[in-house]
Design an enzyme around this catalytic site. Structure first.
Site, PDB file in Angstrom:
ATOM      1  N   ASP A 102      40.811  78.054  84.990  1.00  0.00           N
ATOM      2  CA  ASP A 102      40.356  77.389  84.029  1.00  0.00           C
ATOM      3  C   ASP A 102      41.379  76.605  83.224  1.00  0.00           C
ATOM      4  OD1 ASP A 102      38.703  76.223  82.130  1.00  0.00           O
ATOM      5  OD2 ASP A 102      38.168  78.211  81.182  1.00  0.00           O
ATOM      6  N   CYS A 122      36.847  70.965  82.990  1.00  0.00           N
ATOM      7  CA  CYS A 122      36.060  70.178  82.095  1.00  0.00           C
ATOM      8  C   CYS A 122      36.386  68.798  81.999  1.00  0.00           C
ATOM      9  CB  CYS A 122      36.551  70.668  80.436  1.00  0.00           C
ATOM     10  SG  CYS A 122      38.245  70.480  80.071  1.00  0.00           S
TER      11      CYS A 122
END
Length: 109
Positions: free
Chosen positions: A9, A36
Site C-alpha cells: 500500500d 491511490c
C-alpha cells in the site's frame, strides 16, 4: 518458510524500483497492490510484469464519492515459465464481473 502473499500500500508516488525487485526476489505466489494513484499503479504494474507478475483481479473502489480520487486493489500472480514459454493468465477479471457471475451482490474484496 516461504512467503505466499505480499500486500503493498504505497504512497501516491508508488513503489520504488528497488522495492519491486526485492518483492520479486522473495517470489511470493501473489502480490496484492493497493493504489491511490492510477498513473503510478500503471507504471508499477509494468515493472512487476517484467519480473513475471501479472494482474489477475482488479477492483476500483470509490472511497471518496464526488471526487476524482479512486483506490484500486490489484491481485497479481506469478506467471509460471515452461521451457522459455511464458504462460499468461487467460484474462484479467474485474472483481465486480466475477462476483456478478457467481451471484454475489456485495463483494467481499
Amino acid at each position: 518458510e516461504p512467503i505466499d502473499v505480499i500486500v503493498l500500500d504505497p504512497p501516491r508516488s508508488g513503489c520504488k524500483k528497488e522495492l519491486i525487485q526485492a518483492c520479486s526476489r522473495i517470489s511470493p505466489r501473489e502480490i496484492v497492490y493497493v493504489s491511490c494513484n492510477p498513473a503510478t499503479l500503471s507504471r508499477d504494474l509494468a515493472l512487476f510484469g517484467q519480473l513475471g507478475y501479472h494482474p489477475l483481479l482488479i477492483q476500483p473502489i470509490d472511497m471518496f464519492p464526488r471526487t476524482y480520487h479512486v483506490e484500486v486493489v490489484v491481485m497479481m500472480t506469478i506467471v509460471l515459465k515452461r521451457e522459455n514459454e511464458v504462460l499468461k493468465p487467460q484474462h484479467i477479471v474485474f472483481c465486480s464481473e466475477k462476483c456478478a457471475k457467481i451471484g454475489v451482490k456485495k463483494c467481499k474484496f
